[in-house]
Design an enzyme around this catalytic site. Structure first.
Site, PDB file in Angstrom:
ATOM      1  N   ARG A  92      74.243  13.694   5.579  1.00  0.00           N
ATOM      2  CA  ARG A  92      74.680  14.418   4.389  1.00  0.00           C
ATOM      3  C   ARG A  92      73.706  15.526   3.993  1.00  0.00           C
ATOM      4  NH1 ARG A  92      76.402   9.363   0.707  1.00  0.00           N
ATOM      5  NH2 ARG A  92      74.961   8.357   2.128  1.00  0.00           N
ATOM      6  N   HIS A 131      79.692  13.199   8.365  1.00  0.00           N
ATOM      7  CA  HIS A 131      79.897  13.911   7.105  1.00  0.00           C
ATOM      8  C   HIS A 131      79.851  15.430   7.288  1.00  0.00           C
ATOM      9  CE1 HIS A 131      80.095  14.404   2.825  1.00  0.00           C
ATOM     10  NE2 HIS A 131      79.144  15.310   2.942  1.00  0.00           N
ATOM     11  N   LYS A 193      87.252  17.591  -6.781  1.00  0.00           N
ATOM     12  CA  LYS A 193      86.078  16.826  -7.241  1.00  0.00           C
ATOM     13  C   LYS A 193      84.892  17.763  -7.405  1.00  0.00           C
ATOM     14  CE  LYS A 193      83.256  14.179  -4.419  1.00  0.00           C
ATOM     15  NZ  LYS A 193      82.975  13.097  -3.467  1.00  0.00           N
ATOM     16  N   ASP A 220      88.787   8.695   2.662  1.00  0.00           N
ATOM     17  CA  ASP A 220      87.492   9.374   2.577  1.00  0.00           C
ATOM     18  C   ASP A 220      86.668   9.064   3.817  1.00  0.00           C
ATOM     19  OD1 ASP A 220      85.615  11.010   1.487  1.00  0.00           O
ATOM     20  OD2 ASP A 220      85.352   9.888  -0.368  1.00  0.00           O
TER      21      ASP A 220
HETATM   22  C1  R5P Z   1      81.385  13.362  -0.259  1.00  0.00           C
HETATM   23  O1  R5P Z   1      81.507  14.540  -0.036  1.00  0.00           O
HETATM   24  C2  R5P Z   1      81.885  12.312   0.659  1.00  0.00           C
HETATM   25  O2  R5P Z   1      82.968  12.772   1.403  1.00  0.00           O
HETATM   26  C3  R5P Z   1      82.255  11.039  -0.062  1.00  0.00           C
HETATM   27  O3  R5P Z   1      83.323  11.302  -0.935  1.00  0.00           O
HETATM   28  C4  R5P Z   1      81.103  10.516  -0.830  1.00  0.00           C
HETATM   29  O4  R5P Z   1      79.938  10.523  -0.059  1.00  0.00           O
HETATM   30  C5  R5P Z   1      81.390   9.132  -1.318  1.00  0.00           C
HETATM   31  O5  R5P Z   1      80.290   8.693  -2.030  1.00  0.00           O
HETATM   32  P1  R5P Z   1      80.419   7.799  -3.325  1.00  0.00           P
HETATM   33  O6  R5P Z   1      81.128   6.550  -2.930  1.00  0.00           O
HETATM   34  O7  R5P Z   1      78.986   7.563  -3.708  1.00  0.00           O
HETATM   35  O8  R5P Z   1      81.133   8.589  -4.360  1.00  0.00           O
END
Ligand code: R5P
Length: 293
Positions: A92, A131, A193, A220
């Protein structure tokens, strides 16, 4: 080809079985301070090894196990090491965001991890739904990022989830959501988001119209703290959604993520990139397809 693992205890033997390959585990122990000790009691002269190893939980130890094992394979005569790292940690942080934040210099962790993987002797690196692919694209070895979308579609069909609305919680999930919705010939929705870069807090915009779909599947790449799923759920429930499923490739499930999501009445479904009770979809077919002649 020999299939070897330390941590992917269900996925690696499943792949070995489907490839009709020998499955091996090294002798493994921890020194009293927790450092890993790895030993192979044979040579691998002129053989190919497929090393399947996830990197969560305990990402630093898991990565060191990869460096140590691959270095040892090469010393034991292995001709080619293919490493399948279904969940590759640290991806990430793929750039220095400090300019946006106006603070110091950030470590580009993804770049360092990929460099270390190259340096330890991996010949081919395979990962799944990473990611960010930016750093992987710059790698000096062959790298492939596998897309598990069709496994998600198959699972939704198998579960007989009627007329699912496939939802992307953020921009990153959109290509996967499009693939899945197209293959199932069903509707999709893109949520908006926003994440505060300093506090890490996220907010999903409310929808402007109500939803007709009874069944919603949020897709996701990973569930970490669970906040993205909970926020998405808030927005889509407000718009009238009833049954909600959360599907992800990597279920990290940090701290109370499970509790937060289950409290919303959402079922969690993930692959076995990280093996836990949510691993309902096996990545084995995706990996086997690559190596079956
Ligand atoms: C963010 O860009 C990723 O695609 C996920 O949505 C994110 O890492 C999910 O993390 P969390 O469960 O902490 O919101």
């Amino acid at each position: 080809m020999k299939v070897v693992t330390i941590t992917s205890k269900l996925l690696a033997p499943a792949v070995a079985k489907d490839l009709s390959s020998e499955f091996l585990k090294p002798f493994y122990k921890e020194f009293p301070d927790g450092e890993p000790y790895i030993r192979f009691d044979r040579r691998f002269d002129d053989e190919e090894v497929l090393f399947i190893q996830t990197t969560y939980p305990d990402q630093d130890k898991r990565l060191h196990e990869i460096y140590f094992a691959v270095h040892t394979f090469k010393r034991c005569g292995v001709k080619k090491v293919g490493a399948v790292i279904p969940y590759l940690a640290y991806m990430r942080q793929d750039r220095d965001f400090s300019e946006e934040l106006g603070i110091g210099y950030e470590a580009i962790s993804a770049r360092v991890v990929v460099k270390n993987l190259e340096n330890c002797g991996i010949d081919e690196l395979y990962t799944v739904d990473v990611h960010s692919t930016e750093i992987l694209k710059q790698s000096s070895i062959f790298v492939d990022n596998l897309d598990p979308s069709h496994l998600f579609s198959k699972y939704i069909t198998k579960r007989k989830i009627k007329k699912p609305l496939i939802v992307a919680p953020d921009k990153n999930a959109r290509p996967k959501v499009l693939n899945i919705a197209n293959s199932l010939d069903t509707d999709y929705l893109f949520l908006e988001k926003e994440r505060d870069r300093v506090t890490g807090k996220i907010k999903t915009k409310d929808l402007l119209s109500s939803l007709k779909a009874e069944n919603v599947v949020i897709i996701d790449d990973m569930i970490s703290t669970g906040d993205t799923i909970v926020e998405s759920c808030r927005a889509i429930r407000k718009a009238g959604a009833k049954n909600i499923f959360a599907m992800c490739t990597h279920a990290l499930m940090v701290k109370d993520a499970e509790e937060k999501i289950i409290r919303q009445g959402i079922e969690i479904i993930s692959t076995d990139s990280i093996e836990n009770k949510f691993s309902k979809i096996s990545l084995a077919p995706l990996i086997v397809k690559l190596f079956k002649d």
